[in-house]
Design a protein around this motif. Structure first.
Motif, PDB file in Angstrom:
ATOM      1  N   ARG A  17       2.141   2.988  29.386  1.00 48.11           N
ATOM      2  CA  ARG A  17       1.842   3.952  28.317  1.00 48.11           C
ATOM      3  C   ARG A  17       3.060   4.120  27.408  1.00 48.11           C
ATOM      4  O   ARG A  17       2.943   4.145  26.189  1.00 48.11           O
ATOM      5  CB  ARG A  17       1.404   5.290  28.898  1.00 48.11           C
ATOM      6  N   ASP A  18       4.242   4.226  28.007  1.00 50.33           N
ATOM      7  CA  ASP A  18       5.473   4.354  27.222  1.00 50.33           C
ATOM      8  C   ASP A  18       5.685   3.117  26.343  1.00 50.33           C
ATOM      9  O   ASP A  18       6.082   3.232  25.186  1.00 50.33           O
ATOM     10  CB  ASP A  18       6.688   4.558  28.127  1.00 50.33           C
ATOM     11  N   ALA A  19       5.421   1.940  26.896  1.00 48.96           N
ATOM     12  CA  ALA A  19       5.575   0.699  26.124  1.00 48.96           C
ATOM     13  C   ALA A  19       4.615   0.683  24.936  1.00 48.96           C
ATOM     14  O   ALA A  19       4.998   0.294  23.823  1.00 48.96           O
ATOM     15  CB  ALA A  19       5.333  -0.517  27.016  1.00 48.96           C
ATOM     16  N   LEU A  20       3.382   1.134  25.150  1.00 46.89           N
ATOM     17  CA  LEU A  20       2.396   1.179  24.078  1.00 46.89           C
ATOM     18  C   LEU A  20       2.800   2.202  23.018  1.00 46.89           C
ATOM     19  O   LEU A  20       2.741   1.922  21.816  1.00 46.89           O
ATOM     20  CB  LEU A  20       1.015   1.503  24.646  1.00 46.89           C
ATOM     21  N   GLU A  21       3.244   3.373  23.452  1.00 48.39           N
ATOM     22  CA  GLU A  21       3.680   4.393  22.492  1.00 48.39           C
ATOM     23  C   GLU A  21       4.913   3.939  21.720  1.00 48.39           C
ATOM     24  O   GLU A  21       5.005   4.155  20.511  1.00 48.39           O
ATOM     25  CB  GLU A  21       3.969   5.714  23.207  1.00 48.39           C
ATOM     26  N   ASP A  22       5.856   3.305  22.408  1.00 49.13           N
ATOM     27  CA  ASP A  22       7.052   2.806  21.729  1.00 49.13           C
ATOM     28  C   ASP A  22       6.684   1.746  20.696  1.00 49.13           C
ATOM     29  O   ASP A  22       7.242   1.721  19.595  1.00 49.13           O
ATOM     30  CB  ASP A  22       8.045   2.224  22.730  1.00 49.13           C
ATOM     31  N   CYS A  23       5.753   0.880  21.040  1.00 55.37           N
ATOM     32  CA  CYS A  23       5.321  -0.152  20.103  1.00 55.37           C
ATOM     33  C   CYS A  23       4.628   0.482  18.898  1.00 55.37           C
ATOM     34  O   CYS A  23       4.864   0.091  17.753  1.00 55.37           O
ATOM     35  CB  CYS A  23       4.395  -1.160  20.787  1.00 55.37           C
ATOM     36  N   ALA A  24       3.781   1.478  19.146  1.00 60.24           N
ATOM     37  CA  ALA A  24       3.100   2.170  18.050  1.00 60.24           C
ATOM     38  C   ALA A  24       4.112   2.854  17.131  1.00 60.24           C
ATOM     39  O   ALA A  24       4.009   2.775  15.897  1.00 60.24           O
ATOM     40  CB  ALA A  24       2.108   3.187  18.604  1.00 60.24           C
ATOM     41  N   LEU A  25       5.116   3.515  17.722  1.00 61.00           N
ATOM     42  CA  LEU A  25       6.154   4.178  16.924  1.00 61.00           C
ATOM     43  C   LEU A  25       6.940   3.180  16.084  1.00 61.00           C
ATOM     44  O   LEU A  25       7.137   3.379  14.885  1.00 61.00           O
ATOM     45  CB  LEU A  25       7.132   4.925  17.835  1.00 61.00           C
ATOM     46  N   SER A  26       7.393   2.113  16.721  1.00 59.97           N
ATOM     47  CA  SER A  26       8.200   1.142  15.983  1.00 59.97           C
ATOM     48  C   SER A  26       7.366   0.447  14.912  1.00 59.97           C
ATOM     49  O   SER A  26       7.876   0.153  13.819  1.00 59.97           O
ATOM     50  CB  SER A  26       8.847   0.126  16.927  1.00 59.97           C
ATOM     51  N   THR A  27       6.093   0.205  15.202  1.00 62.96           N
ATOM     52  CA  THR A  27       5.218  -0.430  14.215  1.00 62.96           C
ATOM     53  C   THR A  27       5.002   0.483  13.017  1.00 62.96           C
ATOM     54  O   THR A  27       5.149   0.064  11.867  1.00 62.96           O
ATOM     55  CB  THR A  27       3.867  -0.804  14.853  1.00 62.96           C
ATOM     56  N   LYS A  36       8.765  -8.974  11.093  1.00 59.60           N
ATOM     57  CA  LYS A  36       8.881  -9.055  12.560  1.00 59.60           C
ATOM     58  C   LYS A  36       8.831  -7.662  13.208  1.00 59.60           C
ATOM     59  O   LYS A  36       9.734  -7.267  13.942  1.00 59.60           O
ATOM     60  CB  LYS A  36      10.153  -9.797  12.970  1.00 59.60           C
ATOM     61  N   LEU A  37       7.743  -6.970  12.938  1.00 64.02           N
ATOM     62  CA  LEU A  37       7.576  -5.614  13.484  1.00 64.02           C
ATOM     63  C   LEU A  37       6.902  -5.648  14.843  1.00 64.02           C
ATOM     64  O   LEU A  37       6.363  -6.674  15.267  1.00 64.02           O
ATOM     65  CB  LEU A  37       6.749  -4.773  12.503  1.00 64.02           C
ATOM     66  N   GLY A  38       6.922  -4.524  15.540  1.00 58.41           N
ATOM     67  CA  GLY A  38       6.259  -4.396  16.834  1.00 58.41           C
ATOM     68  C   GLY A  38       6.784  -5.399  17.833  1.00 58.41           C
ATOM     69  O   GLY A  38       7.992  -5.623  17.954  1.00 58.41           O
ATOM     70  N   GLU A  39       5.880  -6.023  18.558  1.00 53.16           N
ATOM     71  CA  GLU A  39       6.245  -6.988  19.593  1.00 53.16           C
ATOM     72  C   GLU A  39       6.825  -8.279  19.016  1.00 53.16           C
ATOM     73  O   GLU A  39       7.480  -9.033  19.728  1.00 53.16           O
ATOM     74  CB  GLU A  39       5.044  -7.291  20.481  1.00 53.16           C
ATOM     75  N   PHE A  48      -1.515  -2.875  13.675  1.00 49.89           N
ATOM     76  CA  PHE A  48      -1.205  -2.343  15.005  1.00 49.89           C
ATOM     77  C   PHE A  48      -1.768  -3.243  16.099  1.00 49.89           C
ATOM     78  O   PHE A  48      -1.068  -3.593  17.045  1.00 49.89           O
ATOM     79  CB  PHE A  48      -1.751  -0.926  15.137  1.00 49.89           C
ATOM     80  N   THR A  49      -3.036  -3.637  15.974  1.00 43.79           N
ATOM     81  CA  THR A  49      -3.634  -4.474  17.019  1.00 43.79           C
ATOM     82  C   THR A  49      -2.966  -5.851  17.086  1.00 43.79           C
ATOM     83  O   THR A  49      -2.881  -6.442  18.154  1.00 43.79           O
ATOM     84  CB  THR A  49      -5.154  -4.636  16.830  1.00 43.79           C
ATOM     85  N   MET A  50      -2.467  -6.318  15.966  1.00 43.02           N
ATOM     86  CA  MET A  50      -1.784  -7.609  15.947  1.00 43.02           C
ATOM     87  C   MET A  50      -0.361  -7.479  16.495  1.00 43.02           C
ATOM     88  O   MET A  50       0.087  -8.315  17.274  1.00 43.02           O
ATOM     89  CB  MET A  50      -1.742  -8.122  14.504  1.00 43.02           C
ATOM     90  N   LEU A  51       0.344  -6.417  16.134  1.00 43.92           N
ATOM     91  CA  LEU A  51       1.759  -6.268  16.471  1.00 43.92           C
ATOM     92  C   LEU A  51       2.010  -5.686  17.857  1.00 43.92           C
ATOM     93  O   LEU A  51       3.106  -5.805  18.378  1.00 43.92           O
ATOM     94  CB  LEU A  51       2.450  -5.397  15.421  1.00 43.92           C
ATOM     95  N   CYS A  52       1.012  -5.035  18.430  1.00 41.66           N
ATOM     96  CA  CYS A  52       1.164  -4.429  19.761  1.00 41.66           C
ATOM     97  C   CYS A  52       0.136  -4.985  20.737  1.00 41.66           C
ATOM     98  O   CYS A  52      -0.243  -4.325  21.712  1.00 41.66           O
ATOM     99  CB  CYS A  52       1.039  -2.907  19.657  1.00 41.66           C
ATOM    100  N   ASN A  53      -0.310  -6.192  20.492  1.00 45.69           N
ATOM    101  CA  ASN A  53      -1.391  -6.797  21.258  1.00 45.69           C
ATOM    102  C   ASN A  53      -1.121  -6.820  22.761  1.00 45.69           C
ATOM    103  O   ASN A  53      -1.981  -6.433  23.558  1.00 45.69           O
ATOM    104  CB  ASN A  53      -1.672  -8.205  20.743  1.00 45.69           C
ATOM    105  N   ASN A  54       0.049  -7.269  23.183  1.00 48.76           N
ATOM    106  CA  ASN A  54       0.341  -7.354  24.618  1.00 48.76           C
ATOM    107  C   ASN A  54       0.337  -5.980  25.278  1.00 48.76           C
ATOM    108  O   ASN A  54      -0.202  -5.806  26.376  1.00 48.76           O
ATOM    109  CB  ASN A  54       1.677  -8.047  24.862  1.00 48.76           C
ATOM    110  N   SER A  55       0.942  -4.997  24.628  1.00 42.90           N
ATOM    111  CA  SER A  55       0.971  -3.638  25.172  1.00 42.90           C
ATOM    112  C   SER A  55      -0.433  -3.054  25.267  1.00 42.90           C
ATOM    113  O   SER A  55      -0.779  -2.402  26.256  1.00 42.90           O
ATOM    114  CB  SER A  55       1.840  -2.726  24.298  1.00 42.90           C
ATOM    115  N   ILE A  56      -1.241  -3.296  24.245  1.00 43.96           N
ATOM    116  CA  ILE A  56      -2.622  -2.787  24.242  1.00 43.96           C
ATOM    117  C   ILE A  56      -3.412  -3.428  25.372  1.00 43.96           C
ATOM    118  O   ILE A  56      -4.095  -2.740  26.138  1.00 43.96           O
ATOM    119  CB  ILE A  56      -3.304  -3.062  22.881  1.00 43.96           C
ATOM    120  N   LEU A  57      -3.325  -4.757  25.492  1.00 50.00           N
ATOM    121  CA  LEU A  57      -4.091  -5.467  26.520  1.00 50.00           C
ATOM    122  C   LEU A  57      -3.669  -5.049  27.928  1.00 50.00           C
ATOM    123  O   LEU A  57      -4.522  -4.850  28.802  1.00 50.00           O
ATOM    124  CB  LEU A  57      -3.932  -6.974  26.353  1.00 50.00           C
TER     125      LEU A  57
END
Length: 133
Positions: free
Chosen positions: A72-82, A126-129, A44-53
Protein backbone atom coordinates in the motif's frame (compact mmCIF):
# COMPACT_ATOMS: atom_id res chain seq x y z
CA UNK A 1 5.14 28.40 -5.02
CA UNK A 2 5.77 24.76 -4.13
CA UNK A 3 2.40 23.03 -3.89
CA UNK A 4 3.95 19.58 -4.21
CA UNK A 5 2.42 17.00 -1.93
CA UNK A 6 5.10 15.68 0.46
CA UNK A 7 6.02 12.03 0.29
CA UNK A 8 5.13 9.58 3.04
CA UNK A 9 8.79 9.59 4.14
CA UNK A 10 8.66 13.37 4.66
CA UNK A 11 5.66 13.11 6.98
CA UNK A 12 6.27 10.05 9.16
CA UNK A 13 4.08 9.51 12.17
CA UNK A 14 5.04 9.19 15.83
CA UNK A 15 5.89 5.51 15.89
CA UNK A 16 8.48 5.45 13.14
CA UNK A 17 10.96 7.96 14.58
CA UNK A 18 10.21 8.23 18.29
CA UNK A 19 8.19 11.44 17.97
CA UNK A 20 5.94 12.24 20.92
CA UNK A 21 2.19 12.16 20.28
CA UNK A 22 1.99 15.94 20.75
CA UNK A 23 4.54 16.34 17.93
CA UNK A 24 2.83 13.90 15.59
CA UNK A 25 2.79 14.77 11.93
CA UNK A 26 -0.12 13.59 9.82
CA UNK A 27 0.96 11.07 7.18
CA UNK A 28 0.59 12.40 3.65
CA UNK A 29 -2.40 11.07 1.79
CA UNK A 30 -2.97 11.88 -1.83
CA UNK A 31 -6.44 13.36 -1.95
CA UNK A 32 -7.41 14.38 -5.44
CA UNK A 33 -10.61 15.78 -6.83
CA UNK A 34 -12.56 13.59 -9.20
CA UNK A 35 -11.43 15.82 -12.07
CA UNK A 36 -7.76 15.53 -11.11
CA UNK A 37 -8.01 11.76 -10.78
CA UNK A 38 -9.74 11.38 -14.12
CA UNK A 39 -7.17 13.64 -15.78
CA UNK A 40 -4.18 11.62 -14.57
CA UNK A 41 -5.79 8.16 -14.72
CA UNK A 42 -4.21 6.90 -17.95
CA UNK A 43 -0.75 8.11 -16.92
CA UNK A 44 -1.20 6.69 -13.41
CA UNK A 45 -2.07 3.19 -14.63
CA UNK A 46 0.91 3.26 -16.98
CA UNK A 47 3.42 4.75 -14.51
CA UNK A 48 2.41 2.74 -11.43
CA UNK A 49 1.48 -0.50 -13.17
CA UNK A 50 3.65 -2.84 -11.06
CA UNK A 51 2.49 -1.32 -7.77
CA UNK A 52 -1.15 -1.48 -8.86
CA UNK A 53 -0.90 -5.10 -10.02
CA UNK A 54 0.89 -6.22 -6.84
CA UNK A 55 -1.66 -4.51 -4.59
CA UNK A 56 -4.66 -5.78 -6.56
CA UNK A 57 -3.24 -9.32 -6.63
CA UNK A 58 -2.93 -9.32 -2.85
CA UNK A 59 -6.50 -8.05 -2.51
CA UNK A 60 -7.76 -10.69 -4.93
CA UNK A 61 -6.01 -13.36 -2.86
CA UNK A 62 -7.74 -11.99 0.26
CA UNK A 63 -4.51 -10.97 1.98
CA UNK A 64 -5.21 -9.35 5.34
CA UNK A 65 -4.98 -5.52 5.01
CA UNK A 66 -2.53 -5.31 7.93
CA UNK A 67 -0.14 -7.52 5.94
CA UNK A 68 -0.26 -5.21 2.91
CA UNK A 69 1.35 -2.11 4.41
CA UNK A 70 4.50 -2.32 2.29
CA UNK A 71 2.50 -2.72 -0.93
CA UNK A 72 0.00 0.00 0.00
CA UNK A 73 2.85 2.39 0.86
CA UNK A 74 4.55 1.60 -2.46
CA UNK A 75 1.31 2.32 -4.34
CA UNK A 76 0.72 5.57 -2.44
CA UNK A 77 4.33 6.66 -2.95
CA UNK A 78 4.04 5.97 -6.67
CA UNK A 79 0.76 7.90 -6.86
CA UNK A 80 2.33 10.86 -5.01
CA UNK A 81 5.45 10.94 -7.14
CA UNK A 82 3.40 10.55 -10.32
CA UNK A 83 1.00 13.36 -9.45
CA UNK A 84 3.80 15.70 -8.33
CA UNK A 85 5.82 14.80 -11.42
CA UNK A 86 2.88 15.42 -13.74
CA UNK A 87 2.26 18.80 -12.12
CA UNK A 88 5.94 19.77 -12.30
CA UNK A 89 6.76 18.46 -15.79
CA UNK A 90 3.44 18.31 -17.64
CA UNK A 91 1.31 20.78 -15.68
CA UNK A 92 -0.06 22.69 -18.66
CA UNK A 93 -1.26 19.52 -20.39
CA UNK A 94 -2.70 18.17 -17.13
CA UNK A 95 -4.69 21.40 -16.69
CA UNK A 96 -5.89 21.21 -20.30
CA UNK A 97 -7.14 17.65 -19.75
CA UNK A 98 -8.98 18.64 -16.57
CA UNK A 99 -10.66 21.47 -18.46
CA UNK A 100 -11.50 19.24 -21.44
CA UNK A 101 -13.03 16.54 -19.23
CA UNK A 102 -15.10 19.12 -17.33
CA UNK A 103 -16.38 20.67 -20.55
CA UNK A 104 -17.17 17.31 -22.20
CA UNK A 105 -18.62 15.09 -19.45
CA UNK A 106 -20.51 12.91 -21.93
CA UNK A 107 -17.76 12.68 -24.54
CA UNK A 108 -14.33 12.16 -23.00
CA UNK A 109 -13.04 10.72 -26.27
CA UNK A 110 -12.63 14.34 -27.37
CA UNK A 111 -9.82 14.57 -24.78
CA UNK A 112 -7.88 11.56 -26.12
CA UNK A 113 -5.26 13.64 -27.97
CA UNK A 114 -4.51 15.51 -24.72
CA UNK A 115 -4.22 12.23 -22.80
CA UNK A 116 -1.75 10.96 -25.38
CA UNK A 117 0.25 14.18 -25.03
CA UNK A 118 0.26 13.78 -21.22
CA UNK A 119 1.36 10.14 -21.47
CA UNK A 120 4.21 11.09 -23.81
CA UNK A 121 5.33 13.83 -21.40
CA UNK A 122 5.15 11.42 -18.45
CA UNK A 123 7.28 8.81 -20.23
CA UNK A 124 9.76 11.40 -21.48
CA UNK A 125 10.03 12.73 -17.90
CA UNK A 126 10.51 9.18 -16.50
CA UNK A 127 7.84 9.57 -13.83
CA UNK A 128 6.50 6.96 -11.42
CA UNK A 129 8.04 3.52 -11.75
CA UNK A 130 9.87 4.60 -14.92
CA UNK A 131 12.23 6.61 -12.73
CA UNK A 132 13.61 3.30 -11.42
CA UNK A 133 14.65 2.01 -14.84
Amino acid sequence: KDDRIPSRRETRGPYSEGVKMSEEKTPARLVLTQNEMNAMSSAFTMLCNNSILTFMDMKANKKHPMKMNKERDALEDCALSTYNGLKDNCGETLAEIEKCLAQNPASWKLCTPLREKLNECAVRSKLGELSKS
